[in-house]
Design an enzyme around this catalytic site. Structure first.
Site, short mmCIF file in Angstrom:
data_model
loop_
_atom_site.label_atom_id
_atom_site.label_comp_id
_atom_site.label_asym_id
_atom_site.label_seq_id
_atom_site.Cartn_x
_atom_site.Cartn_y
_atom_site.Cartn_z
N SER A 26 25.05 123.90 86.09
CA SER A 26 24.24 122.97 86.72
C SER A 26 24.98 121.43 86.38
O SER A 26 24.67 120.41 86.86
CB SER A 26 22.90 122.82 86.14
OG SER A 26 22.00 124.07 86.23
N GLU A 31 78.67 113.32 45.69
CA GLU A 31 79.61 114.09 46.54
C GLU A 31 80.77 113.60 46.67
O GLU A 31 81.71 114.38 47.24
CB GLU A 31 78.66 114.18 48.03
CG GLU A 31 77.39 114.82 48.13
CD GLU A 31 77.69 116.26 47.85
OE1 GLU A 31 78.59 117.02 48.19
OE2 GLU A 31 76.81 116.84 46.97
#
Length: 769
Positions: free
Chosen positions: A396, A106
């Protein structure tokens, strides 16, 4: 001093040029003004400067969007929450090989220029002119940083001039290593990955400091065109680009020939170290995300780089999701088999029915830290979290709170509840709840809970009082419940998470833990922002909690939850089933000393899961599968007995101290429990001061009935207790301990009364006779 730019470029006098970056900008500006005309060019140049970031903005260039990281219970990364998936790291934690690769491809003169490289710009311009297109760029690393931080990607002369100016300002503000750090943390590497640390984890499952040369070269090659060269998109193209980077490194002397050749031959092995783990625990992650946004706001959560230390155990979470998937698959197959039998021949039309759902929550009963959470069948299809958001009737599964209120009021597990067949007066008239498989006129609290007797629960609620029970339910965190007799049967609505936390109190000395998913939150610079400390509320006494735990242990050892034992879950544990009307909901909530888990199965729009789809056959298998794997390696420990607990031998029929007559009487079909031949004498736990002081008045001596019964039973001893661990006896010394698992009185098919039962009139009018 006057410089000939053309001669400087031709003769390599770039060192002199870079010494005067501001002069070069002036030359570039003058050229532009001359090219456009003095007045027009001047106006254009001034407009290019307008709106550029000032010094303060450049000073904040490092404030980039950073992902929030969520760690598991062992501080390993579990999830990321992000707008841009980025994990910021200092340059010291980035592989030097990767830095060399980036510079080689780069910006080879990165350490020589002051923001822009006139030699590279001129070289790129010549190449582009020759090829008639933009074939090569001349931007330095600093220019790229300026563009990504402040500018658009428009390819115009104005934007390019702004880029040069900003690059020069950045170079004057920051040293080279910091520019590299900013750049490597900001750039995009494709596949939703920003910054080198995220890219390293996302592509190779390792930190940026651990990258090999071929891996570093591959990442460096992505910068030019991430979408084109991403290895997850086109691996061959990524490898070709990697080799270009390796060649550039060789040309600049970063590597030698032998290293180049080895790196070119290296095979690419991709391993997603970020998102692979995120395929699990999505309901948990979403719950954490919502809590974070509520506390800190959207922007800070998605861009502020928070470090969140959660409570999830990824191994337990994996077990939870596998167990839910397996159980839903089995239930789907049962439902499909039933549906296919009902279809008419030749009619294969499938019903367009919503999918069956399930939810699971597992937490540490002492701290409330949630270890696993499943909110539904598929997070991708529905983000509605049924473990936290859905409010359903528990059936229950609510009964333990009625029994806990009774124990707090002075009742004991041996207390006998009678007049079970008498109707209950309600504003709408007399009401008699049904027990489909039991007609006993009386039974102890322990038996009533183990067999899940509706009549016993409703009668107990009437005796204890609805207001008292409602208050205890609130204290235990299950929320507001209706003040009606049917409350005992679970007519209120609860969430699975709150119900599980309430059950955790039975394993936590009566303290209800507040469920927590987050242990700590740090800022990205290490400052502690929040600590999720353990918070508990005393709801019942330590002795009541222990007594309830022993009674609920009966449910698993020999009651409606006994299916957990047949599925191979052997640790000492306690829990309770819950089934609602029309078999719309199936629950099981249970616990060991170290893990409390609740499961729910049902449809979002309530309707029948299966005909006779009791929780024992729908929810218990899911709970057992999960607990069997989640508790692997745990020791077979049970709860410590509080100092306020004592024991006594009592008669199961009277609830009083046992006599010799009780000892010699064997019972057949007592209290409506067919085939239950356990002797009535057993060792019961009591809160100290509540133990009985009078002796049983039903069995003072071996009368005629006892003698006849013992003759026909042949004096046989009861079967040995079910073993729950090879080295550990059952966790209770109660009535279920000396007997084999009893049939599920609530949920098994009704059985006919035997000859001797009919002869001696055993049944609902037993006590009257």
């Amino acid at each position: 001093m006057t410089f000939d730019v053309r001669r400087a470029l031709l003769h390599g006098r770039w060192r002199a040029l870079r010494t005067y970056p501001r002069l070069m900008l002036g030359v570039a500006a003058a050229v532009a003004v001359a090219a456009l005309g003095s007045l027009t060019g001047g106006i254009w140049f001034l407009s290019s400067l307008r709106g550029l970031p000032n010094k303060d903005a450049i000073g904040r260039i490092g404030e980039m969007a950073e992902a929030t990281l969520v760690y598991d219970a062992t501080d390993k990364l579990a999830f990321t929450i992000y707008n841009e998936q980025r994990i910021d790291v200092p340059v010291s934690e980035i592989s030097p090989t990767l830095i060399r690769a980036i510079i080689a491809i780069e910006d080879q003169r990165f350490y020589a220029h002051h923001g822009f490289d006139l030699i590279r710009i001129a070289s790129a311009a010549l190449v582009n002119v020759r090829r008639g297109r933009v074939a090569q760029g001349g931007s330095t690393i600093t220019q790229q940083l300026a563009r990504q931080s402040f500018l658009t990607s428009d390819k115009t002369i104005r934007r390019k001039l702004q880029e040069l100016i900003l690059a020069e300002r950045i170079e004057w503000r920051y040293p080279k290593p910091q520019i590299l750090e900013l750049y490597l943390n900001k750039i995009y590497f494709g596949d939703g990955l920003y910054g080198v640390e995220t890219a390293s984890r996302g592509y190779f499952g390792k930190h940026a400091s651990e990258l090999s040369l071929p891996e570093a070269a591959l990442l460096a090659g992505l910068v030019k065109s991430p979408s084109t060269y991403a290895p997850t998109t086109n691996l061959e193209r990524a490898i070709a680009r990697r080799n270009v980077v390796l060649q550039a490194m060789f040309d600049t002397g970063a590597i030698d020939r032998a290293t180049l050749e080895r790196a070119r031959k290296a095979r690419v092995i991709l391993r997603d170290g970020l998102r692979a783990r995120e395929s699990r625990g999505q309901y948990f992650k979403e719950q954490v995300r919502q809590e974070l946004v509520d506390r800190f706001g959207w922007q800070r959560v998605y861009q502020g780089g928070l470090r969140v230390f959660s409570t999830i155990d990824m191994g337990i979470q994996e077990s939870a999701e596998a167990s839910v998937a397996q159980s839903l698959k089995a239930l789907d197959e049962k439902r499909e088999a039933l549906a296919s039998r009902k279809r008419r021949p030749g009619n294969d039309t499938a019903t367009d029915e919503e999918p069956l759902q399930a939810a699971l929550v597992a937490m540490d009963p002492r701290t409330g830290q949630v270890r696993a959470m499943v909110g539904g069948r598929d997070f991708g299809e529905s983000r509605f979290n049924r473990a936290v958001q859905a409010r359903r009737q528990p059936g229950s599964a609510f009964k333990p709170f009625v029994y806990a209120a009774a124990l707090e009021a002075g009742y004991t597990p041996a207390t006998v509840i009678d007049h079970l067949n008498d109707p209950i007066a309600t504003p709408r008239g007399a009401w008699a709840p049904e027990d489909e498989h039991s007609t006993a006129e009386s039974m102890s609290l322990r038996t009533g809970l183990r067999t899940s007797s509706n009549r016993a629960a409703v009668r107990l609620l009437q005796q204890v009082g609805i207001p008292r029970t409602v208050q205890y339910a609130k204290d235990m965190g299950v929320g507001d419940v209706p003040s009606v007799p049917s409350l005992a049967l679970g007519s209120g609505e609860v969430t699975l998470q709150s119900l599980t936390a309430a059950y955790a109190a039975f394993a936590n000395h009566g303290f209800v833990p507040r469920p927590i998913l987050i242990r700590r939150i740090d800022s990205n610079d290490g400052q502690v922002l929040y600590t999720g400390e353990t918070s508990t509320v005393r709801a019942i006494t330590d002795t009541t909690a222990f007594l309830m735990a022993t009674m609920l242990a009966d449910v698993i050892n020999a009651g409606t939850g006994a299916g957990a034992r047949s599925l191979g879950f052997t640790l000492p544990a306690a829990g309770k089933t819950g089934t609602t009307n029309d078999f719309n909901d199936a629950w099981f909530v249970g616990f060991t000393p170290n893990l409390a888990t609740g499961v729910w199965v049902g449809f979002d729009q309530p309707h029948t899961i299966l005909p006779n789809g009791f929780a024992a056959t729908v929810a218990v298998p899911l709970w057992a599968r999960f607990m069997k794997t989640a508790t692997q390696g745990d020791k077979p420990q049970w709860l410590d007995m509080p100092s306020g607990i004592t024991t006594a031998k009592v008669c199961r029929l009277s609830g009083k101290l046992a006599t010799d007559g009780c000892d010699h009487l064997a019972i057949d079909a007592v209290q409506g429990e067919s085939s239950d031949r356990r002797p009535p004498v057993y060792t019961e736990y009591f809160a100290r001061g509540t133990e009985p002081t009078t002796y049983c008045d039903l069995h003072n001596s071996r009368g005629f009935l006892a003698a006849i019964t013992s003759i026909f039973h042949g004096g046989a001893e009861p079967p040995p207790p079910p073993r729950i661990a090879e080295t550990e006896p059952p966790p209770v010394l109660a009535e279920s301990a000396p007997a084999a698992p009893a049939p599920n009185a609530e949920e098994l098919p009704k059985q006919k009364r035997g000859f001797w039962s009919k002869l001696f009139g055993r049944g609902k009018d037993d006590r009257k006779k």
